[in-house]
Design an enzyme around this catalytic site. Structure first.
Site, short mmCIF file in Angstrom:
data_model
loop_
_atom_site.label_atom_id
_atom_site.label_comp_id
_atom_site.label_asym_id
_atom_site.label_seq_id
_atom_site.Cartn_x
_atom_site.Cartn_y
_atom_site.Cartn_z
N GLY A 119 1.05 -1.04 0.01
CA GLY A 119 -0.26 -0.02 0.36
C GLY A 119 0.71 1.62 0.56
O GLY A 119 2.09 1.41 0.31
N GLY A 121 0.05 5.73 0.58
CA GLY A 121 -0.32 7.13 0.75
C GLY A 121 0.32 8.06 0.55
O GLY A 121 1.19 7.54 -0.27
N ASP A 238 -8.95 12.03 9.61
CA ASP A 238 -8.70 11.44 8.30
C ASP A 238 -9.22 10.22 8.01
O ASP A 238 -9.15 9.50 7.72
CB ASP A 238 -7.13 11.97 8.10
CG ASP A 238 -7.12 11.47 6.71
OD1 ASP A 238 -7.85 11.81 5.75
OD2 ASP A 238 -5.81 11.55 6.17
N1 LIG Z 1 -1.09 -2.40 9.35
C1 LIG Z 1 -1.46 -2.54 8.37
N2 LIG Z 1 -1.76 -3.79 7.30
C2 LIG Z 1 -2.54 -3.61 6.47
N3 LIG Z 1 -2.15 -2.85 4.84
C3 LIG Z 1 -1.52 -1.41 5.41
C4 LIG Z 1 -1.64 -2.01 6.92
N4 LIG Z 1 -1.00 0.02 7.25
C5 LIG Z 1 -1.61 0.02 6.04
N5 LIG Z 1 -1.57 -0.26 5.05
C6 LIG Z 1 -2.25 -0.62 3.50
O1 LIG Z 1 -1.29 0.72 3.09
C7 LIG Z 1 -2.08 2.48 2.78
C8 LIG Z 1 -1.53 2.85 3.10
O2 LIG Z 1 -1.31 3.72 4.66
P1 LIG Z 1 -1.27 5.17 5.63
O3 LIG Z 1 -3.01 5.21 5.06
O4 LIG Z 1 -1.00 4.66 6.89
O5 LIG Z 1 -0.62 5.91 4.60
P2 LIG Z 1 -0.58 7.53 4.60
O6 LIG Z 1 0.34 7.56 3.52
O7 LIG Z 1 -0.50 8.34 6.03
O8 LIG Z 1 -2.02 7.19 3.86
P3 LIG Z 1 -3.18 8.84 3.66
O9 LIG Z 1 -2.84 9.53 1.77
O10 LIG Z 1 -4.20 8.27 3.70
O11 LIG Z 1 -2.68 10.20 4.61
C9 LIG Z 1 -3.68 1.56 3.38
O12 LIG Z 1 -4.41 2.54 2.71
C10 LIG Z 1 -3.35 0.82 3.97
O13 LIG Z 1 -3.86 -0.35 2.92
#
Ligand SMILES: Nc1ncnc2c1ncn2[C@@H]1O[C@H](COP(=O)(O)OP(=O)(O)OP(=O)(O)O)[C@@H](O)[C@H]1O
Length: 516
Positions: A119, A121, A238
């Site tokens: 994943g 973000g 969020d």
């Molecule tokens: N513990 C986990 N187990 C499985 N997948 C995960 C986990 N943590 C995050 N992910 C995957 O990774 C993706 C990105 O993680 P996260 O939302 O924490 O990142 P971010 O960069 O902070 O996102 P955003 O753009 O929402 O701010 C999530 O949407 C999810 O699909």
């Protein structure tokens, strides 16, 4: 006979499996090849099925509407996770090289072996890994350049400081934290329990909308997680389906606490207008953004999460975003189109002339009833809100324009609709006070202080892993927290100005402000 046995029998009778609720074979294949894109907005209605598309088999199944726990169900949530499918060796090789490049764990590589990217973000990339000592599968989130700008450093610290002392079944579990020296300062790695998917993929991973009992179970778990956080005055800020992680057994856990903030009303208020403008414009993904944020009203608190609960609930029912704006202006207009004009006293509080005029001059052309707003064509007669006074009142209270009048988490859990659908639970353990204290400290720190705190809170993985002492300066329990006793002084980090440009592109992905 339990409801699950009953349901399984019904499924057998009509030739369906419980997993069919989530991925049909074809859809599963499709979703492996091209997982639904959170950031790609389809036109309204693109997600809707033609009227009457539910088969008799599915209708029979929906008729059963069991309302107990989900935990016996093996949700097939794997289908849409990005996977190395092996159809192209070159691609596999590239993916492996990218994984090795992204997850250079230094000494922590003895403890965790990255397996695949799962994943990404706007701020972090996440991989599946194996903890070598236990064989447990974990997820590692890398926040690259975490010290590069105050925004990134504060986001990272918020996430660490919310999660490090929390142990709740509906909040993602942080197992470990470490940092490495990256190309632009500090890279921080958060090791979490691995979850199989997120709610966004579960909602869009099948042509059929989620059945009511599944929606209710997800809603319940979301409310329970929020009850725990809001009791400590922590607002997530969020909430959206992709930040709600889901397992095969139906467990839902709230994740991504980068925007979380201690919203204690007694806490220092930021009256500075610029600060307010900056803060409100950078909180919450647009379709889930509460009106007080869109209108740049001076205060916001845990109420922003309750608005997002309404949007997520609507999205689970409708299988499309409830208010799917793609710019701040469009989001405001769509909100007005959907929910009508706010009361005059709310309009009067809007300080931005342009926004106030837009809201004031809006003339509603159609008069949608709540029944119509939550009408999903694909459900045929199985509408969840239509004619249900309790459900209508529940959503009405979640979508109150005035944040002070919006239903709070305690009242949401006591609402007749929720009480009818969800079993009453004994009061849960309280979130430790130190979480709130730690969170409040982060908000007022300068960039330099944020970097110092990051170094103190997170141990370095440049030292032999097992030899790093546990416990942070405040006596933390977590193995990842450390006072920086290793004495490793990192080279000076590039100046703020130099780095802002590099990360600006990354940040702008989720901060669409330029259009308004
Ligand atoms: N513990 C986990 N187990 C499985 N997948 C995960 C986990 N943590 C995050 N992910 C995957 O990774 C993706 C990105 O993680 P996260 O939302 O924490 O990142 P971010 O960069 O902070 O996102 P955003 O753009 O929402 O701010 C999530 O949407 C999810 O699909």
């Amino acid at each position: 006979m339990t409801w699950i046995q009953e349901l399984v029998q019904k499924c057998k009778g009509v030739g369906l499996k419980i997993n069919d609720f989530f991925f049909t074979g074809k859809e599963k294949e499709k979703s492996i090849m091209s997982p639904p894109q959170e950031n790609q907005r389809s036109p309204l209605g693109a997600y809707l099925q033609p009227i009457g598309s539910s088969t008799t088999q599915e209708k029979k199944l929906f008729d059963s509407k069991p309302r107990t726990t989900l935990h016996d169900i093996n949700l097939n949530t794997e289908g849409s996770m990005p996977k190395q499918v092996g159809f192209n060796r070159v691609l596999d090789g590239l993916k492996k090289r990218q994984l090795q490049h992204d997850f250079q764990l230094q000494k922590a590589a003895e403890t965790y072996k990255p397996v695949q990217n799962i994943g990404a973000g706007a701020f972090g990339i996440v991989c599946e890994a194996v903890e070598t000592s236990s064989g447990d599968k974990v997820a590692i989130k890398k926040v690259a350049h975490a010290s590069a700008t105050p925004t990134l450093a504060r986001r990272t610290l918020r996430e660490i400081r919310v999660l490090r002392y929390i142990n709740h079944p509906n909040i993602v579990t942080l197992r470990d934290i470490f940092r490495t020296k990256g190309s632009l300062g500090i890279d921080v790695f958060l090791v979490m329990d691995l979850m199989s998917n997120n709610l966004h993929h579960v909602i869009y991973g099948n042509d059929n909308p989620l059945p009511e009992f599944i929606i209710v179970q997800f809603l319940e778990q979301l409310l329970r997680g929020l009850e725990y956080l809001h009791a400590a005055c922590i607002a997530h800020r969020d909430l959206k389906p992709s930040n709600l992680l889901v397992n095969e057994d139906g467990t839902l856990r709230i994740a991504d606490f980068g925007m979380a903030k201690c919203a204690d009303n007694s806490a220092k208020k930021h009256d500075d207008e610029d600060h307010c403008y900056y803060m409100t414009q950078h909180v919450a993904t647009l379709p889930y953004r509460a009106p007080e944020l869109l209108f740049v009203l001076p205060e916001h608190s845990t109420a922003v999460d309750m608005w997002a609960v309404g949007c997520i609930y609507g999205e689970m029912i409708l299988r499309r975003e409830f208010i799917p704006g793609r710019s701040v202006q469009r989001q405001i207009v769509m909100m007005l189109e959907t929910l009508g004009q706010p009361p005059q006293y709310v309009i009067d509080k809007i300080r931005c002339d342009r926004t106030r005029k837009l809201v004031q001059d809006y003339k509603k052309t159609t008069n949608s009833e709540w029944d119509d707003l939550f009408h999903c064509n694909a459900r045929a007669e199985e509408q969840l809100v239509r004619g249900d006074c309790d459900a209508i009142d529940f959503v009405k209270q979640l979508f109150q324009y005035d944040a002070e009048k919006r239903i709070n988490i305690q009242n949401a859990l006591r609402h007749p609709y929720v009480e009818r659908m969800i079993e009453r639970q004994p009061p849960q353990a309280k979130c430790p006070f130190k979480v709130k204290r730690d969170m409040m400290q982060v908000e007022d720190l300068s960039h330099e202080a944020l970097i110092d705190t990051l170094r103190r809170d997170v141990r370095s993985a440049e030292e032999p892993y097992a030899e790093i002492p546990s416990g942070d300066s405040t006596g933390s329990h977590s193995s990842g927290m450390s006072a920086d006793t290793s004495g490793d002084i990192e080279p000076p980090i590039a100046s703020h100005e130099q780095l802002v440009e590099d990360v600006a592109t990354q940040i702008s992905v989720c901060e669409p402000t330029s259009d308004w």
